[in-house]
Design a protein around this motif. Structure first.
Motif, PDB file in Angstrom:
ATOM      1  N   MET A 107      -6.070  56.448 -36.058  1.00 47.32           N
ATOM      2  CA  MET A 107      -6.871  55.453 -36.739  1.00 47.32           C
ATOM      3  C   MET A 107      -6.241  54.089 -36.460  1.00 47.32           C
ATOM      4  O   MET A 107      -5.010  53.964 -36.448  1.00 47.32           O
ATOM      5  N   HIS A 108      -7.050  53.063 -36.208  1.00 52.12           N
ATOM      6  CA  HIS A 108      -6.532  51.722 -35.956  1.00 52.12           C
ATOM      7  C   HIS A 108      -6.695  50.845 -37.189  1.00 52.12           C
ATOM      8  O   HIS A 108      -7.769  50.810 -37.804  1.00 52.12           O
ATOM      9  N   LEU A 109      -5.625  50.143 -37.542  1.00 52.25           N
ATOM     10  CA  LEU A 109      -5.623  49.212 -38.668  1.00 52.25           C
ATOM     11  C   LEU A 109      -5.251  47.836 -38.130  1.00 52.25           C
ATOM     12  O   LEU A 109      -4.094  47.581 -37.796  1.00 52.25           O
ATOM     13  N   ASN A 110      -6.221  46.940 -38.044  1.00 52.03           N
ATOM     14  CA  ASN A 110      -6.003  45.624 -37.460  1.00 52.03           C
ATOM     15  C   ASN A 110      -5.626  44.590 -38.513  1.00 52.03           C
ATOM     16  O   ASN A 110      -6.286  44.480 -39.544  1.00 52.03           O
ATOM     17  N   GLY A 111      -4.542  43.854 -38.258  1.00 51.52           N
ATOM     18  CA  GLY A 111      -4.122  42.788 -39.148  1.00 51.52           C
ATOM     19  C   GLY A 111      -3.437  43.256 -40.408  1.00 51.52           C
ATOM     20  O   GLY A 111      -3.383  42.507 -41.386  1.00 51.52           O
ATOM     21  N   PHE A 112      -2.886  44.463 -40.409  1.00 53.53           N
ATOM     22  CA  PHE A 112      -2.284  45.019 -41.622  1.00 53.53           C
ATOM     23  C   PHE A 112      -0.816  44.641 -41.784  1.00 53.53           C
ATOM     24  O   PHE A 112      -0.399  44.253 -42.867  1.00 53.53           O
ATOM     25  N   GLY A 113       0.015  44.794 -40.760  1.00 52.59           N
ATOM     26  CA  GLY A 113       1.418  44.455 -40.927  1.00 52.59           C
ATOM     27  C   GLY A 113       2.312  45.056 -39.873  1.00 52.59           C
ATOM     28  O   GLY A 113       1.861  45.510 -38.821  1.00 52.59           O
ATOM     29  N   HIS A 114       3.604  45.093 -40.190  1.00 45.98           N
ATOM     30  CA  HIS A 114       4.622  45.519 -39.231  1.00 45.98           C
ATOM     31  C   HIS A 114       4.818  47.034 -39.209  1.00 45.98           C
ATOM     32  O   HIS A 114       5.216  47.592 -38.203  1.00 45.98           O
ATOM     33  N   GLY A 115       4.593  47.701 -40.366  1.00 50.43           N
ATOM     34  CA  GLY A 115       4.708  49.147 -40.412  1.00 50.43           C
ATOM     35  C   GLY A 115       6.103  49.676 -40.657  1.00 50.43           C
ATOM     36  O   GLY A 115       6.417  50.804 -40.252  1.00 50.43           O
ATOM     37  N   VAL A 116       6.966  48.906 -41.324  1.00 52.60           N
ATOM     38  CA  VAL A 116       8.334  49.368 -41.589  1.00 52.60           C
ATOM     39  C   VAL A 116       8.349  50.639 -42.426  1.00 52.60           C
ATOM     40  O   VAL A 116       9.197  51.513 -42.242  1.00 52.60           O
ATOM     41  N   ALA A 117       7.407  50.763 -43.355  1.00 50.20           N
ATOM     42  CA  ALA A 117       7.296  51.961 -44.193  1.00 50.20           C
ATOM     43  C   ALA A 117       5.900  52.002 -44.789  1.00 50.20           C
ATOM     44  O   ALA A 117       5.263  50.968 -44.985  1.00 50.20           O
ATOM     45  N   PHE A 118       5.420  53.230 -45.081  1.00 52.21           N
ATOM     46  CA  PHE A 118       4.149  53.419 -45.766  1.00 52.21           C
ATOM     47  C   PHE A 118       4.184  54.782 -46.437  1.00 52.21           C
ATOM     48  O   PHE A 118       5.129  55.557 -46.253  1.00 52.21           O
ATOM     49  N   ILE A 221      23.599  45.090 -46.391  1.00 54.02           N
ATOM     50  CA  ILE A 221      23.945  46.161 -45.456  1.00 54.02           C
ATOM     51  C   ILE A 221      23.763  45.599 -44.057  1.00 54.02           C
ATOM     52  O   ILE A 221      22.684  45.126 -43.711  1.00 54.02           O
ATOM     53  N   SER A 222      24.803  45.617 -43.246  1.00 54.16           N
ATOM     54  CA  SER A 222      24.742  45.021 -41.921  1.00 54.16           C
ATOM     55  C   SER A 222      23.877  45.860 -40.983  1.00 54.16           C
ATOM     56  O   SER A 222      23.690  47.059 -41.193  1.00 54.16           O
ATOM     57  N   GLY A 223      23.336  45.218 -39.971  1.00 49.72           N
ATOM     58  CA  GLY A 223      22.513  45.918 -38.986  1.00 49.72           C
ATOM     59  C   GLY A 223      21.043  45.612 -39.157  1.00 49.72           C
ATOM     60  O   GLY A 223      20.605  45.038 -40.164  1.00 49.72           O
ATOM     61  N   THR A 224      20.253  46.016 -38.173  1.00 46.09           N
ATOM     62  CA  THR A 224      18.810  45.800 -38.177  1.00 46.09           C
ATOM     63  C   THR A 224      18.127  46.835 -39.055  1.00 46.09           C
ATOM     64  O   THR A 224      18.247  48.036 -38.814  1.00 46.09           O
ATOM     65  N   ALA A 225      17.407  46.388 -40.085  1.00 43.11           N
ATOM     66  CA  ALA A 225      16.721  47.314 -40.991  1.00 43.11           C
ATOM     67  C   ALA A 225      15.615  48.054 -40.254  1.00 43.11           C
ATOM     68  O   ALA A 225      14.785  47.436 -39.587  1.00 43.11           O
ATOM     69  N   GLN A 226      15.578  49.391 -40.402  1.00 42.17           N
ATOM     70  CA  GLN A 226      14.621  50.199 -39.659  1.00 42.17           C
ATOM     71  C   GLN A 226      13.924  51.248 -40.519  1.00 42.17           C
ATOM     72  O   GLN A 226      13.282  52.150 -39.969  1.00 42.17           O
ATOM     73  N   GLY A 227      14.014  51.158 -41.835  1.00 45.09           N
ATOM     74  CA  GLY A 227      13.290  52.104 -42.667  1.00 45.09           C
ATOM     75  C   GLY A 227      14.046  52.449 -43.932  1.00 45.09           C
ATOM     76  O   GLY A 227      15.252  52.202 -44.048  1.00 45.09           O
ATOM     77  N   TYR A 228      13.310  53.021 -44.899  1.00 47.98           N
ATOM     78  CA  TYR A 228      13.925  53.414 -46.163  1.00 47.98           C
ATOM     79  C   TYR A 228      13.092  54.524 -46.794  1.00 47.98           C
ATOM     80  O   TYR A 228      11.935  54.761 -46.429  1.00 47.98           O
ATOM     81  N   ALA A 229      13.710  55.224 -47.753  1.00 48.83           N
ATOM     82  CA  ALA A 229      13.032  56.312 -48.460  1.00 48.83           C
ATOM     83  C   ALA A 229      13.691  56.479 -49.821  1.00 48.83           C
ATOM     84  O   ALA A 229      14.765  55.924 -50.086  1.00 48.83           O
ATOM     85  N   LEU A 230      13.060  57.264 -50.681  1.00 42.62           N
ATOM     86  CA  LEU A 230      13.559  57.506 -52.032  1.00 42.62           C
ATOM     87  C   LEU A 230      13.579  58.997 -52.307  1.00 42.62           C
ATOM     88  O   LEU A 230      12.637  59.716 -51.983  1.00 42.62           O
ATOM     89  N   TYR A 231      14.678  59.451 -52.916  1.00 48.17           N
ATOM     90  CA  TYR A 231      14.765  60.823 -53.412  1.00 48.17           C
ATOM     91  C   TYR A 231      15.501  60.783 -54.741  1.00 48.17           C
ATOM     92  O   TYR A 231      16.704  60.480 -54.794  1.00 48.17           O
ATOM     93  N   GLY A 232      14.783  61.053 -55.825  1.00 50.72           N
ATOM     94  CA  GLY A 232      15.403  61.068 -57.141  1.00 50.72           C
ATOM     95  C   GLY A 232      15.934  59.709 -57.530  1.00 50.72           C
ATOM     96  O   GLY A 232      15.223  58.706 -57.537  1.00 50.72           O
ATOM     97  N   SER A 233      17.239  59.644 -57.829  1.00 51.48           N
ATOM     98  CA  SER A 233      17.845  58.387 -58.275  1.00 51.48           C
ATOM     99  C   SER A 233      18.566  57.655 -57.144  1.00 51.48           C
ATOM    100  O   SER A 233      19.383  56.762 -57.413  1.00 51.48           O
ATOM    101  N   TYR A 234      18.236  58.001 -55.890  1.00 51.39           N
ATOM    102  CA  TYR A 234      18.887  57.360 -54.755  1.00 51.39           C
ATOM    103  C   TYR A 234      17.878  56.918 -53.702  1.00 51.39           C
ATOM    104  O   TYR A 234      16.952  57.654 -53.352  1.00 51.39           O
TER     105      TYR A 234
END
Length: 323
Positions: A107-118, A221-234
């Motif tokens: 599916m194509h989404l035009n003009g939505f964003g960078h896509g770091v996370a969804f 946090i040093s370095g290029t940010a490339q994603g994130y996630a959540l599990y419980g309290s972390y």
């Protein structure tokens, strides 16, 4: 399902964005506020990683940005940049895969964003994607929109005023879902930098935000940010870059994982170097996600864009050791 790969297809795994929607402004605290989320186990980032799949083909030739699981309907969605679109356009291609990495639809989404996370939320027999939208001049989304995945459809972004902006003063948004503890984590940008907010998943299902479970400044946090996630309290945070030059593997790379306590907003473990897929060509870290198998095993998934220029592939690994 056995605890080692490959996954069994059975065992792993309203379009409303165009409507004018009222969002509640909750305000921003200048400092991180202490939260009281029940403490859970966390992934031990020093333990080995295992393959989900390597070098899966996607709809277009460009690198993946992130990925998300529909944990009920058993699909994996991978966001890539649109072929032929500039970075600043915010044009995305959402790829639908099975859990073996077999490509199913796009599916194509035009003009939505960078896509770091969804996030990919089950919606009957289909999937509702919560994705950034209304890209700014830098190609990053300025609101969040629920989009029902529809194979082969090209959809233009709603205006920010016709989407959701639940945080007063936030200028950019992305989100990721914790399907185990049923929570949504939102990373947002403010005049003072990046912040993190955690909501019950019901806030997104009901479009009624209420009081967040946690809200804190993203720790340094040093370095290029490339994603994130959540599990419980972390929260889990990924940084790193592709192999330099022509993408030939050089050493173990610089992909690091860090866990963050959402009750305090401080680093719990890491950064820890991950060698998952270290022999793959190019190997740019792109995306994190959490899933629990039908057998009850929680897994932290780590994504990489791999392959050669003009034919980038998706490679995904996971960690499953909890402490």
């Amino acid at each position: 399902m056995p605890p080692t790969p490959p996954f069994s297809r059975r065992s792993l795994i309203r379009t409303g964005a165009g409507a004018s929607l009222a969002a509640l402004g909750l305000g921003l605290g200048a400092q991180s506020a202490a939260a009281d989320v029940p403490v859970t186990q966390r992934f031990d980032l020093t333990q080995p990683s295992y393959d989900l799949f390597r070098s899966a083909d996607l709809h277009g030739p460009r690198v993946q940005q992130s990925f998300a699981f529909d944990w009920v309907n058993k699909f994996l969605y991978v966001a890539t940049k649109r072929d032929g679109s500039p970075e600043s356009a915010g044009d995305l291609c959402i790829n639908k895969l099975d859990f073996h990495g077999n490509y199913l639809a796009y599916m194509h989404l035009n003009g939505f964003g960078h896509g770091v996370a969804f996030a990919a939320l089950p919606d009957g027999s289909g999937t509702e994607l919560w994705v950034e939208c209304a890209a700014n001049s830098n190609g990053y989304g300025t609101a969040l929109a629920p989009i029902r995945f529809t194979a082969g459809q090209t959809l233009g972004s709603p205006a920010a005023s016709a989407a959701y902006r639940p945080i007063s003063g936030a200028s950019e948004y992305t989100c990721s879902v914790d399907p185990v503890y049923r929570r949504m984590i939102v990373r947002y940008h403010t005049s003072s930098g990046k912040r993190i907010r955690v909501y019950p998943l019901s806030a997104f299902e009901n479009r009624s935000w209420g009081t967040p479970l946690a809200d804190f400044a993203q720790p340094s946090i040093s370095g290029t940010a490339q994603g994130y996630a959540l599990y419980g309290s972390y929260m889990y945070f990924q940084t790193g870059n592709a192999y330099p030059g022509d993408g030939t593997p050089t050493g173990d790379g610089n992909t690091y994982l860090t866990s963050i306590d959402i009750n305090t907003g401080t680093v719990k473990q890491g950064p820890v170097l991950t060698k998952a897929g270290s022999t793959l060509h190019f190997r740019e870290p792109e995306g994190l996600a959490v899933y629990r198998t039908d057998a009850g095993e929680a897994r932290l998934f780590i994504g990489f864009a791999t392959g050669v220029e003009g034919d980038r592939r998706s490679s995904i690994f996971y960690k499953n050791a909890l402490i």
